[in-house]
Design a protein around this motif. Structure first.
Motif, PDB file in Angstrom:
ATOM      1  N   UNK A 177      45.555  42.227  43.916  1.00  0.00           N
ATOM      2  CA  UNK A 177      44.935  41.397  44.946  1.00  0.00           C
ATOM      3  C   UNK A 177      45.496  39.990  44.839  1.00  0.00           C
ATOM      4  N   UNK A 178      45.259  39.184  45.859  1.00  0.00           N
ATOM      5  CA  UNK A 178      45.708  37.796  45.814  1.00  0.00           C
ATOM      6  C   UNK A 178      44.767  36.979  44.933  1.00  0.00           C
ATOM      7  N   UNK A 179      45.244  35.883  44.366  1.00  0.00           N
ATOM      8  CA  UNK A 179      44.361  35.005  43.577  1.00  0.00           C
ATOM      9  C   UNK A 179      43.161  34.517  44.387  1.00  0.00           C
ATOM     10  N   UNK A 180      43.376  34.234  45.667  1.00  0.00           N
ATOM     11  CA  UNK A 180      42.276  33.757  46.499  1.00  0.00           C
ATOM     12  C   UNK A 180      41.192  34.823  46.636  1.00  0.00           C
ATOM     13  N   UNK A 181      41.609  36.077  46.858  1.00  0.00           N
ATOM     14  CA  UNK A 181      40.616  37.139  46.985  1.00  0.00           C
ATOM     15  C   UNK A 181      39.851  37.313  45.678  1.00  0.00           C
ATOM     16  N   UNK A 182      40.554  37.276  44.558  1.00  0.00           N
ATOM     17  CA  UNK A 182      39.891  37.459  43.263  1.00  0.00           C
ATOM     18  C   UNK A 182      38.929  36.318  42.959  1.00  0.00           C
ATOM     19  N   UNK A 183      39.263  35.113  43.404  1.00  0.00           N
ATOM     20  CA  UNK A 183      38.342  33.997  43.182  1.00  0.00           C
ATOM     21  C   UNK A 183      37.069  34.183  43.996  1.00  0.00           C
ATOM     22  N   UNK A 184      37.184  34.745  45.192  1.00  0.00           N
ATOM     23  CA  UNK A 184      35.999  35.025  46.004  1.00  0.00           C
ATOM     24  C   UNK A 184      35.185  36.166  45.421  1.00  0.00           C
ATOM     25  N   UNK A 185      35.862  37.113  44.827  1.00  0.00           N
ATOM     26  CA  UNK A 185      35.182  38.283  44.269  1.00  0.00           C
ATOM     27  C   UNK A 185      34.396  37.934  43.017  1.00  0.00           C
ATOM     28  N   UNK A 186      34.930  37.048  42.190  1.00  0.00           N
ATOM     29  CA  UNK A 186      34.284  36.711  40.929  1.00  0.00           C
ATOM     30  C   UNK A 186      34.890  37.484  39.781  1.00  0.00           C
ATOM     31  N   UNK A 187      34.420  37.230  38.562  1.00  0.00           N
ATOM     32  CA  UNK A 187      35.025  37.863  37.372  1.00  0.00           C
ATOM     33  C   UNK A 187      34.992  39.396  37.448  1.00  0.00           C
ATOM     34  N   UNK A 188      36.101  40.007  37.066  1.00  0.00           N
ATOM     35  CA  UNK A 188      36.194  41.467  37.007  1.00  0.00           C
ATOM     36  C   UNK A 188      36.587  41.835  35.580  1.00  0.00           C
ATOM     37  N   UNK A 189      35.620  42.373  34.826  1.00  0.00           N
ATOM     38  CA  UNK A 189      35.851  42.715  33.422  1.00  0.00           C
ATOM     39  C   UNK A 189      35.989  44.214  33.229  1.00  0.00           C
ATOM     40  N   UNK A 190      35.224  44.980  33.995  1.00  0.00           N
ATOM     41  CA  UNK A 190      35.278  46.435  33.895  1.00  0.00           C
ATOM     42  C   UNK A 190      35.093  47.035  35.282  1.00  0.00           C
ATOM     43  N   UNK A 191      35.293  48.356  35.437  1.00  0.00           N
ATOM     44  CA  UNK A 191      35.203  48.980  36.766  1.00  0.00           C
ATOM     45  C   UNK A 191      33.888  48.715  37.494  1.00  0.00           C
ATOM     46  N   UNK A 192      32.792  48.555  36.756  1.00  0.00           N
ATOM     47  CA  UNK A 192      31.502  48.312  37.406  1.00  0.00           C
ATOM     48  C   UNK A 192      31.502  47.008  38.195  1.00  0.00           C
ATOM     49  N   UNK A 193      32.347  46.043  37.790  1.00  0.00           N
ATOM     50  CA  UNK A 193      32.402  44.760  38.488  1.00  0.00           C
ATOM     51  C   UNK A 193      33.045  44.872  39.865  1.00  0.00           C
ATOM     52  N   UNK A 194      33.644  46.027  40.173  1.00  0.00           N
ATOM     53  CA  UNK A 194      34.262  46.225  41.480  1.00  0.00           C
ATOM     54  C   UNK A 194      33.284  46.788  42.506  1.00  0.00           C
ATOM     55  N   UNK A 195      32.013  46.880  42.136  1.00  0.00           N
ATOM     56  CA  UNK A 195      31.020  47.426  43.066  1.00  0.00           C
ATOM     57  C   UNK A 195      30.918  46.596  44.341  1.00  0.00           C
ATOM     58  N   UNK A 196      31.197  45.300  44.230  1.00  0.00           N
ATOM     59  CA  UNK A 196      31.133  44.444  45.407  1.00  0.00           C
ATOM     60  C   UNK A 196      32.482  44.163  46.036  1.00  0.00           C
ATOM     61  N   UNK A 197      33.521  44.830  45.564  1.00  0.00           N
ATOM     62  CA  UNK A 197      34.875  44.598  46.087  1.00  0.00           C
ATOM     63  C   UNK A 197      35.131  45.423  47.335  1.00  0.00           C
ATOM     64  N   UNK A 198      36.159  45.031  48.054  1.00  0.00           N
ATOM     65  CA  UNK A 198      36.641  45.821  49.186  1.00  0.00           C
ATOM     66  C   UNK A 198      38.075  46.237  48.909  1.00  0.00           C
ATOM     67  N   UNK A 199      38.452  47.390  49.448  1.00  0.00           N
ATOM     68  CA  UNK A 199      39.768  47.970  49.192  1.00  0.00           C
ATOM     69  C   UNK A 199      40.460  48.292  50.508  1.00  0.00           C
ATOM     70  N   UNK A 200      41.787  48.237  50.476  1.00  0.00           N
ATOM     71  CA  UNK A 200      42.582  48.760  51.589  1.00  0.00           C
ATOM     72  C   UNK A 200      42.670  50.266  51.395  1.00  0.00           C
ATOM     73  N   UNK A 201      42.319  51.030  52.414  1.00  0.00           N
ATOM     74  CA  UNK A 201      42.309  52.478  52.302  1.00  0.00           C
ATOM     75  C   UNK A 201      43.544  53.123  52.897  1.00  0.00           C
ATOM     76  N   UNK A 202      43.544  54.438  52.882  1.00  0.00           N
ATOM     77  CA  UNK A 202      44.646  55.230  53.412  1.00  0.00           C
ATOM     78  C   UNK A 202      44.146  56.144  54.527  1.00  0.00           C
TER      79      UNK A 202
END
Length: 304
Positions: A177-202
């Motif tokens: 991801x871009x640094x800007x997106x990660x700053x908006x997302x907040x700290x990501x330490x483990x997979x559980x922290x991605x519960x609030x993330x968004x992904x590009x799908x297929x």
């Protein structure tokens, strides 16, 4: 072992030299064996044989990895140059590359076609300018029997009996991801922290969702604001900061505006070259095959 060698008495074996080169670049015998598609004991014997042949200790074990000795470091630059020269030597011996002409179609995924094949095409223009290369960029499996392509780069070994295949290495993919997106997302330490993330799908997103869930990432279709049928478009969406995307590590970690998400979370897959058996009787196809087999392992390798 002694520390000096008499070069006049050395009969150099390129297979051993290549084993040394890849081991040095990968940092361990196990990783080098995967990259070369051989067993670890076989690779270890080749490295040991080279040390005995040269009368030098090339590696020291540090933890689970290997580091070059001073002698190994000095040898490294020479062997790397040999590796680059070996491409031209191999092609010249395989059917008079400079004189070869004709059309060869190579099919690969969109991301491999745009990321890796331009470098292959540049080298091919130098060693075999008479060959016209067609790049069939597609995520669909092309039928080599019906001549939809001459050579395919695939991530699974084919089962068709009329095809020949060679595993040329292993690739690794990860989330970026871009640094800007990660700053908006907040700290990501483990997979559980991605519960609030968004992904590009297929296009076929159900399989992707299931794969993420198996990795401990609790996603639903609501986590995918954008779906892309093209992996190249998928990557550009991620680069634009829309959401988290996936890419091969060799691409993701050399793209300046992207950052890896969860460095320990990745997925590995084999890379196979596949062609119809007529490869053995077609000089122009064999030239392109050998060029791919020589160059892809290094191109796929994750940068340090």
């Amino acid at each position: 072992m002694h520390s000096r060698m008499d070069w006049r008495s050395v009969t150099f074996d390129w297979n051993r030299a290549r084993a040394f080169l890849v081991t040095a670049e990968e940092g361990s015998l196990s990783a080098a064996a995967r990259a070369l598609g051989m067993t670890q004991p076989t690779l270890g014997r080749q490295v040991t044989a080279l040390e005995e042949e040269l009368g030098l200790i090339l590696f020291e074990r540090v933890g689970r990895g290997l580091v070059l000795t001073q002698a190994g470091t000095q040898l490294m630059s020479h062997v790397r140059a040999m590796g680059e020269a070996a491409v031209g030597v191999s092609l010249a011996a395989s059917g008079q590359a400079q004189a070869a002409s004709g059309h060869v179609a190579v099919t690969a995924s969109e991301i491999y076609s745009s990321w890796l094949l331009p470098q292959i095409a540049l080298r091919l223009r130098k060693v075999a300018p008479g060959i016209t290369l067609e790049v069939v960029a597609s995520n669909e499996i092309r039928d080599l029997k019906r001549r939809e392509a001459d050579i395919a780069i695939r991530n699974a070994r084919p089962e068709e009996p009329d095809l020949i295949a060679k595993m040329v290495g292993e690739d690794e993919g990860a989330f970026y991801a871009t640094p800007d997106y990660l700053s908006r997302l907040g700290p990501v330490i483990d997979p559980a922290d991605l519960a609030g993330a968004e992904f590009i799908g297929f296009k076929d997103n159900d399989n992707f969702i299931a794969a993420l869930q198996r990795r401990g990432i609790a996603v639903t279709p609501a986590h995918f604001p954008v779906l892309a049928s093209s992996h190249a478009v998928h990557w550009e969406m991620a680069r634009a900061g829309v959401a988290i995307g996936t890419a091969p590590c060799g691409l993701g970690e050399t793209t300046p505006d992207m950052r890896r998400v969860l460095p320990d979370l990745g997925f590995r897959f084999p890379v196979w070259l596949v062609a119809h058996r007529e490869l053995r009787t077609s000089p122009r196809v064999r030239i392109v095959w050998e060029l791919l087999a020589e160059m892809l392992p290094a191109l796929l390798r994750r940068p340090e």
